[in-house]
Design an enzyme around this catalytic site. Structure first.
Site, mmCIF file in Angstrom:
data_model
loop_
_atom_site.group_PDB
_atom_site.id
_atom_site.type_symbol
_atom_site.label_atom_id
_atom_site.label_comp_id
_atom_site.label_asym_id
_atom_site.label_seq_id
_atom_site.Cartn_x
_atom_site.Cartn_y
_atom_site.Cartn_z
ATOM 1 N N LYS A 45 0.824 -1.208 0.000
ATOM 2 C CA LYS A 45 0.000 0.000 0.000
ATOM 3 C C LYS A 45 0.866 1.269 0.000
ATOM 4 C CE LYS A 45 -2.259 -1.743 3.529
ATOM 5 N NZ LYS A 45 -1.888 -3.162 3.441
ATOM 6 N N ILE A 46 1.851 1.295 0.913
ATOM 7 C CA ILE A 46 2.669 2.508 1.016
ATOM 8 C C ILE A 46 3.601 2.620 -0.195
ATOM 9 C CG2 ILE A 46 4.393 3.715 2.430
ATOM 10 C CD1 ILE A 46 3.090 2.311 4.889
ATOM 11 N N ASP B 163 9.516 -6.952 -5.055
ATOM 12 C CA ASP B 163 8.487 -7.488 -4.160
ATOM 13 C C ASP B 163 8.128 -8.868 -4.672
ATOM 14 O OD1 ASP B 163 6.096 -8.185 -2.813
ATOM 15 O OD2 ASP B 163 5.631 -6.070 -2.467
ATOM 16 N N CYS C 152 11.368 4.256 6.123
ATOM 17 C CA CYS C 152 10.215 4.659 6.937
ATOM 18 C C CYS C 152 9.374 3.417 7.207
ATOM 19 C CB CYS C 152 9.383 5.706 6.200
ATOM 20 S SG CYS C 152 10.214 7.278 6.073
ATOM 21 N N ARG D 159 10.581 -0.187 9.044
ATOM 22 C CA ARG D 159 10.858 -0.711 10.381
ATOM 23 C C ARG D 159 12.359 -0.695 10.659
ATOM 24 N NH1 ARG D 159 6.883 0.419 11.795
ATOM 25 N NH2 ARG D 159 5.187 -0.701 12.796
ATOM 26 N N ASP E 58 13.479 6.947 9.699
ATOM 27 C CA ASP E 58 12.385 7.299 10.615
ATOM 28 C C ASP E 58 12.260 6.240 11.705
ATOM 29 O OD1 ASP E 58 10.034 8.777 11.436
ATOM 30 O OD2 ASP E 58 8.819 7.159 10.578
ATOM 31 N N GLU F 35 14.075 1.586 19.628
ATOM 32 C CA GLU F 35 13.356 2.857 19.767
ATOM 33 C C GLU F 35 12.886 3.019 21.202
ATOM 34 O OE1 GLU F 35 10.284 3.330 16.795
ATOM 35 O OE2 GLU F 35 11.635 2.753 15.194
ATOM 36 N N HIS G 101 10.265 8.246 14.401
ATOM 37 C CA HIS G 101 9.131 7.397 14.012
ATOM 38 C C HIS G 101 7.862 8.239 13.793
ATOM 39 C CE1 HIS G 101 7.613 2.980 14.296
ATOM 40 N NE2 HIS G 101 6.878 3.658 13.458
ATOM 41 N N LEU G 102 7.986 9.151 12.828
ATOM 42 C CA LEU G 102 6.891 10.097 12.577
ATOM 43 C C LEU G 102 6.035 9.724 11.371
ATOM 44 C CD1 LEU G 102 8.573 13.613 13.065
ATOM 45 C CD2 LEU G 102 7.110 12.337 14.645
ATOM 46 N N GLY G 103 6.342 8.584 10.737
ATOM 47 C CA GLY G 103 5.654 8.227 9.488
ATOM 48 C C GLY G 103 4.147 8.368 9.559
ATOM 49 N N ALA G 104 3.566 7.945 10.674
ATOM 50 C CA ALA G 104 2.104 7.949 10.769
ATOM 51 C C ALA G 104 1.583 9.190 11.471
ATOM 52 C CB ALA G 104 1.655 6.712 11.538
#
Ligand SMILES: NC(=O)C1=CN([C@@H]2O[C@H](COP(=O)(O)OP(=O)(O)OC[C@H]3O[C@@H](n4cnc5c(N)ncnc54)[C@H](O)[C@@H]3O)[C@@H](O)[C@H]2O)C=CC1
Ligand SMILES: O=C(O)CCC(=O)C(=O)O
Length: 526
Positions: free
Chosen positions: A149-150, A169, A228, A230, A254, A259, A278-281
């Protein structure tokens, strides 16, 4: 009222949804020992990425039914431990897709134009234009690892910026990659040809350290890496060394192996490295999306309804679930019945999905059959979450066959189980009003409405036998609600299925078997 523990910061809109059906306690930043202490009070937990729901926490939980992860990755939840305990784990697979994709794109442009350092320099009262000459992304090659999706959204935007797209993929078809405008290549080619490499894969044993010394050695010295997805997908030590030695041009991270990022030499690098916490979301929109998505699922599960994005039970679109629901009941009933006919200690279960049930959406029917099969042994301990794993751990060999051409009913299901009392089979279907009908037992045709107490016999089809069984039950004060006989040939073998108003008293089965012509007798309690 059920209780929900919200242990990470969640948008208020999610709390409001949960508060309609539960007492909601927001307690963020708790250490693991404290969570272990309080988790027995809770029916549900709602988390983001900070709370680690470990095996110890899951084992301490006594009434937890659902863990809701307001985001995509569930790697901070011990999903196998939750599954074993019958706890549903749900996530929000799409709520933060755009946010994470835009963060990756922002990282790519920031790396190219040194925006964070240039900004800091101006804020430090400097006007240094020479130091911050950047590179364009136009006509450069972007290598996307993970075209889900991303990754797909990143591809769409990057394409619009005039980038050439490569993707790796192994689970995506060439046609799908073509549609997105990406050339599917193997990882080696992607590493060698890409100017920018962006990671959009889950962290798994296969993807851990997919970027390390060896893969970096294949990259262009001008390559820039963006993670961004894991922490741990990149080997941070190898990356640090490569950046110091100028083997690649830059990295934007990210997410980190540990963490929050503690002491790390990554912090000491210059404009070639960008680090975000960890600001991706972390957009207002994504946080509303994931909070609503997950809170609604927790609410539904607490109300006894299915969850739409469970990661540890087969997921189904709500419309498909609506159609399938009566079949789940049928499968559970048949599973329970055939398990008892087979006498427990089931070694194998053959599940034959027929007619409309033969389509690929019917996986939950298989799970329901296993749940029914195990319900005598495990009672309320078995549910849709753990039925498959419990069956596997008990060594039950499950064989599924699908036959769309069997059309006696729109959809029917046949279960054959081999256990302590040999191999037995039952077939069932739904009538027009979704009423369950047993349509055959051990291949003998019947038409039975299953009831709580039932008696099955295998006997010789001969005069007087039905009367004898009736009298015997009468002498034990057992009332017969209905009776059905199924046979293939006259005076051959036959089955008799009796629905009873009362449970069969102890000892009666031994008497039934003594009746001349009776070959076998079984009781079933639903
Ligand atoms: N930084 C952040 O705040 C956020 C991070 N994420 C992370 O981004 C990642 C991707 O998320 P989505 O695109 O929503 O997931 P997705 O499931 O839609 O896509 C993941 C893709 O990775 C592919 N894949 C799996 N194993 C692979 C392998 N060994 N090699 C190459 N491809 C492989 C899958 O086929 C799939 O197409 C997840 O790890 C998620 O946790 C997601 C949201 C926010
Ligand atoms: O909750 C967050 O901010 C992290 C989101 C994330 O990493 C994910 O959804 O996988």
């Amino acid at each position: 009222m059920p209780k929900v523990l919200v242990s990470d910061p969640i948008d208020q809109v999610g709390i409001d949804i949960l508060s309609q059906v539960a007492q909601v306690d927001v307690k963020t930043g708790l250490p693991a020992e404290e969570l272990i202490k309080i988790v027995p009070e809770y029916d549900a937990m709602m988390i983001r990425s900070e709370t680690k729901v470990t095996k110890e926490i899951i084992e301490a939980a006594t009434q937890l039914k659902i863990i809701g992860r307001a985001g995509v990755g569930v790697d901070n939840v011990d999903v196998p431990a939750a599954t074993r305990k019958g706890i549903v784990v749900v996530n929000s697979p799409e709520g933060n897709t755009i946010a994470a994709a835009e963060h990756a794109l922002a990282m790519m442009l920031s790396l190219s134009r040194h925006i964070p350092e240039a900004n800091q320099s101006v804020k430090n009262n400097k006007w240094d234009r020479k130091r911050f000459v950047g590179t364009e992304v136009y006509k450069k090659t972007l290598g996307i690892v993970g075209l889900g999706k991303i990754g797909s959204h990143v591809a769409a935007v990057a394409k619009a910026m005039g980038m050439k797209l490569l993707a790796y993929d192994p689970f995506i078809s060439i046609e799908r990659a073509d549609q997105i405008g990406c050339r599917l290549v193997d990882l080696d080619i992607l590493f060698r040809e890409a100017d920018y490499i962006t990671l959009h894969i889950p962290k798994t044993p296969e993807t851990t350290h997919i970027i390390g010394t060896e893969s970096i050695a294949k990259m262009k010295p001008t390559a820039r890496i963006i993670n961004c997805a894991r922490g741990g997908i990149i080997d941070e030590i190898a990356l640090l060394q490569a950046l110091r030695e100028g083997k690649i041009a830059g990295a934007a991270l990210d997410v980190f192996e540990k963490e929050p990022l503690g002491e790390s030499e990554l912090r000491s690098l210059g404009k070639e490295v960008i680090l975000t916490p960890h600001l991706g979301a972390s957009t207002a929109e994504a946080q509303v999306n994931v909070a609503v998505d997950v809170a609604e699922q927790i609410r539904d599960v607490l109300l006894g309804l299915p969850a739409r994005s469970a990661v540890n039970i087969p997921g189904l679109h709500p419309d498909a679930l609506q159609t399938l629901r009566p079949y789940l009941q049928l499968a559970e009933t048949l599973g329970n019945m055939v398990g008892q006919l087979a006498g427990g200690r089931v070694e194998s279960l053959n599940i034959r999905l027929q007619g409309d049930l033969a389509n690929n959406q019917s996986q939950p029917v298989v799970v329901a059959a296993l749940k029914g099969l195990l319900s005598q042994a495990l009672r309320e301990r078995v549910n849709y979450v753990n039925a498959s794993i419990e069956a596997k751990e008990r060594g039950i060999h499950v064989i599924e066959t699908r036959d769309a051409d069997v059309r006696d009913y729109s959809g029917s299901l046949q279960l054959s189980a081999k256990g302590a009392l040999g191999e037995h089979s039952v077939t069932g279907a739904l009538l027009g009003d979704n009423e369950i009908r047993i349509t055959s037992v051990d291949e003998f045709p019947v038409n039975v409405d299953p009831t709580q107490h039932m008696l099955f016999t295998l006997h010789r089809d001969m005069p007087g036998i039905i009367g004898r069984i009736g009298s015997l039950l009468g002498s034990f004060n057992v009332n017969i609600a209905s009776m059905q006989v199924g046979r293939k040939i006259v005076r051959g073998d036959a089955v008799m299925v009796l629905s009873l108003d009362d449970p069969l008293p102890d000892g009666i089965l031994a008497e039934i078997i003594k009746v001349p012509g009776i070959k076998d007798a079984y009781t079933v309690t639903l």
